[in-house]
Design a protein around this motif. Sequence first.
Motif, short mmCIF file in Angstrom:
data_model
loop_
_atom_site.label_atom_id
_atom_site.label_comp_id
_atom_site.label_asym_id
_atom_site.label_seq_id
_atom_site.Cartn_x
_atom_site.Cartn_y
_atom_site.Cartn_z
N LEU A 55 1.46 -12.64 21.23
CA LEU A 55 2.76 -13.19 21.63
C LEU A 55 2.55 -13.91 22.95
CD1 LEU A 55 5.87 -13.24 21.08
CD2 LEU A 55 6.01 -11.17 22.48
N VAL A 56 2.79 -15.22 22.96
CA VAL A 56 2.61 -16.01 24.18
C VAL A 56 3.97 -16.18 24.85
CG1 VAL A 56 1.88 -18.22 25.14
CG2 VAL A 56 0.56 -17.16 23.29
N VAL A 57 4.04 -15.71 26.10
CA VAL A 57 5.28 -15.80 26.88
C VAL A 57 5.05 -16.74 28.06
CG1 VAL A 57 6.09 -13.52 26.19
CG2 VAL A 57 4.71 -13.74 28.25
N GLU A 58 6.15 -17.27 28.58
CA GLU A 58 6.07 -18.18 29.72
C GLU A 58 7.32 -18.02 30.57
OE1 GLU A 58 6.61 -22.42 28.57
OE2 GLU A 58 7.08 -21.64 26.59
N GLY A 59 7.33 -18.65 31.72
CA GLY A 59 8.52 -18.65 32.58
C GLY A 59 8.98 -17.26 32.94
N ALA A 60 10.29 -17.03 32.82
CA ALA A 60 10.90 -15.76 33.22
C ALA A 60 10.42 -14.58 32.38
CB ALA A 60 12.42 -15.86 33.13
N ALA A 61 9.80 -14.84 31.25
CA ALA A 61 9.31 -13.75 30.40
C ALA A 61 7.87 -13.33 30.75
CB ALA A 61 9.38 -14.16 28.93
N ARG A 62 7.24 -14.02 31.71
CA ARG A 62 5.87 -13.64 32.09
C ARG A 62 5.84 -12.19 32.55
NH1 ARG A 62 5.66 -18.85 34.81
NH2 ARG A 62 4.42 -20.24 33.51
N GLY A 63 4.74 -11.53 32.25
CA GLY A 63 4.56 -10.16 32.72
C GLY A 63 4.97 -9.10 31.71
N VAL A 64 5.41 -9.51 30.53
CA VAL A 64 5.73 -8.55 29.47
C VAL A 64 4.42 -7.87 29.08
CG1 VAL A 64 6.47 -8.32 27.07
CG2 VAL A 64 7.76 -9.77 28.64
N ASP A 65 4.43 -6.55 28.96
CA ASP A 65 3.23 -5.79 28.64
C ASP A 65 2.89 -5.86 27.16
OD1 ASP A 65 2.83 -4.88 31.28
OD2 ASP A 65 4.22 -3.22 30.95
N SER A 66 1.61 -5.74 26.87
CA SER A 66 1.15 -5.60 25.49
C SER A 66 1.46 -4.19 25.00
CB SER A 66 -0.37 -5.82 25.42
OG SER A 66 -0.71 -7.14 25.79
N VAL A 67 1.56 -4.04 23.69
CA VAL A 67 1.74 -2.73 23.06
C VAL A 67 0.77 -2.67 21.89
CG1 VAL A 67 4.18 -2.51 23.72
CG2 VAL A 67 3.59 -3.55 21.52
N ALA A 68 0.60 -1.49 21.33
CA ALA A 68 -0.27 -1.35 20.16
C ALA A 68 0.18 -2.31 19.07
CB ALA A 68 -0.24 0.09 19.65
N GLY A 69 -0.73 -3.15 18.61
CA GLY A 69 -0.44 -4.08 17.54
C GLY A 69 -0.03 -5.46 17.99
N VAL A 70 0.32 -5.63 19.26
CA VAL A 70 0.72 -6.95 19.76
C VAL A 70 0.16 -7.14 21.17
CG1 VAL A 70 2.64 -8.51 20.36
CG2 VAL A 70 2.88 -6.90 18.44
N ARG A 71 -0.72 -8.14 21.30
CA ARG A 71 -1.23 -8.50 22.63
C ARG A 71 -0.31 -9.59 23.18
NH1 ARG A 71 -6.13 -10.87 21.57
NH2 ARG A 71 -5.65 -12.96 22.31
N VAL A 72 0.15 -9.37 24.39
CA VAL A 72 1.02 -10.36 25.03
C VAL A 72 0.20 -11.11 26.07
CG1 VAL A 72 3.13 -10.73 26.37
CG2 VAL A 72 3.04 -8.87 24.68
N GLU A 73 0.26 -12.43 26.00
CA GLU A 73 -0.42 -13.26 26.98
C GLU A 73 0.61 -14.10 27.71
OE1 GLU A 73 -3.86 -15.47 25.95
OE2 GLU A 73 -4.76 -13.80 24.83
#
Length: 125
Positions: A55-73
């Motif tokens: 899951l690629v996040v940007e802007g105000a959503a930056r910093g969302v943590d990864s969880v099992a099954g989904v890596r957040v970048e």
Amino acid sequence: MEENASPLVVVDAANVVGSVPDGWWRDRRGAAERLRDRLAADGVPGRPGPLEVVLVVEGAARGVDSVAGVRVESAPGSGDDHIVELVARTAGDRPVLVVTADRGLRRRVVELGAEVAGPRTVRPV
């Protein structure tokens, strides 16, 4: 392409979250976390696993943590550019699906060999 490589699914969080007018703009980070949690719980409908989901996040959503099954970048700049970089690094090694409705991004990743699907793939209305 590696014979046993699990497919990579890259989700454009801003585009998918923005596809449904449910008040996401009041809490962009929370909306990205809800999408992440839905992906972790439900996977990608119609795409049997194992899958690697990013899951690629940007802007105000930056910093969302990864969880099992989904890596957040968190994209350091443009989320679209970050997605293109991810696809370019993976191109030819395994199947790649990019989930977005952004026409420009879709064109860029298809040129690299990725398949594309719209937001309803992971966020039914």
